[in-house]
Write an enzyme that holds these catalytic residues in place. Sequence first.
Site, PDB file in Angstrom:
ATOM      1  N   TYR A  25     -15.389 -13.181  -6.834  1.00 45.78           N
ATOM      2  CA  TYR A  25     -14.963 -11.947  -7.512  1.00 45.78           C
ATOM      3  C   TYR A  25     -13.815 -11.303  -6.746  1.00 45.78           C
ATOM      4  CZ  TYR A  25     -15.034  -7.351  -9.678  1.00 45.78           C
ATOM      5  OH  TYR A  25     -14.658  -6.197 -10.334  1.00 45.78           O
ATOM      6  N   SER A  73      -7.489  -3.990 -10.244  1.00 47.85           N
ATOM      7  CA  SER A  73      -7.823  -4.750  -9.054  1.00 47.85           C
ATOM      8  C   SER A  73      -9.052  -4.122  -8.399  1.00 47.85           C
ATOM      9  CB  SER A  73      -6.615  -4.788  -8.103  1.00 47.85           C
ATOM     10  OG  SER A  73      -6.898  -5.561  -6.958  1.00 47.85           O
ATOM     11  N   LYS A  85      -9.627 -10.750  -7.642  1.00 47.33           N
ATOM     12  CA  LYS A  85      -8.868  -9.505  -7.518  1.00 47.33           C
ATOM     13  C   LYS A  85      -7.634  -9.704  -6.639  1.00 47.33           C
ATOM     14  CE  LYS A  85     -11.555  -7.171 -10.192  1.00 47.33           C
ATOM     15  NZ  LYS A  85     -11.098  -6.682 -11.516  1.00 47.33           N
TER      16      LYS A  85
END
Length: 333
Positions: free
Chosen positions: A193, A170, A197
Amino acid sequence: MTVALLTGGSSNLSISLAKRLIDKSTTNLTIILTSRTLPKALDTISELHGYAQASSKFSVEFDYILVDFCDMVSVLSAYYDINKKYHHLDFLFINSAQTAYLGVDFWFAIKDIIRDPIFAVTEGQMKIQKAGLKSGDGMGLLFQGNVFGPYYLIHKLKPLLHKSKIIWVSSPASGAQYLSFNDLELVQNTSPYEGSKRLIDLLHMGSYRKLASEGIHQYVVNPGVFTSFVFNQYLNVFTFYGMLALFYMARFLGSKVHNISGHNAANSLMKCAWGDEPQDKKVASCSDVWGKEYVGYDEIDGTGAEDVVAYLDKLVRVWDEKLEGQIVGTRKP
């Protein structure tokens, strides 16, 4: 014989992780790297082979799998390649890092650094990202590349993962603010992005207990902030060293997650692989002001985890039907 599969095999984090696996191994080791391109795969294996020859007392073998997680036929092909060659995987590290970066807003960066320097170089919004990207399969590009593609590969590889460990990578920037449940595929997300995560955090919280009942132990880690090959292309020599200086400044000011080196960033992955870390928290790679590594633990807000897993499982069923009967090999045995 220990067998480890590392996605995103040519990244700084994966290369550092592979070197640490070589150093830690007390038995013969096989490291399988995934890459989108053959030259990168071969260059990385060449570097790691030289490292293993110089530092390992045990036999270390390397293999590669060519896969593009933004192409479901490629993901299926990767599964068949792995399944043909291996009967068991001990470790599966999911470190796919599809991005949508366009560059850096330097004026915004300056203002962000003045306002809050630690936040600015941890999860500040100076990176310009492109919204609206879709894959050739019609899914959100970063959703597929970082989340669903790897999730589907795990689904296919489950028979090889009994008593194994899955470690998802992560980020320190994965808060709930980065994800809208009206846009789970991140198509309209201006921080796709970070959104991917956040999805990784939630899919882990929604699936690790079920996997444990099947004999598979899953973890999620925060590698912290470190130098990444992905973003270097947007920096020149001055801005690169300026970035490094800001990282060290953040560490001096009290940040625990500015690991800077890939070696320190890989610490949480190693702890999960070889230790008994909690599965209900995010295991974080941390460094003190002098660069000494240790691990911390981040609480995860699991709100919506079941919904995310339900959505992913629904897509798994859809793609099982779409890909039924398709066997595409990338390499002859």
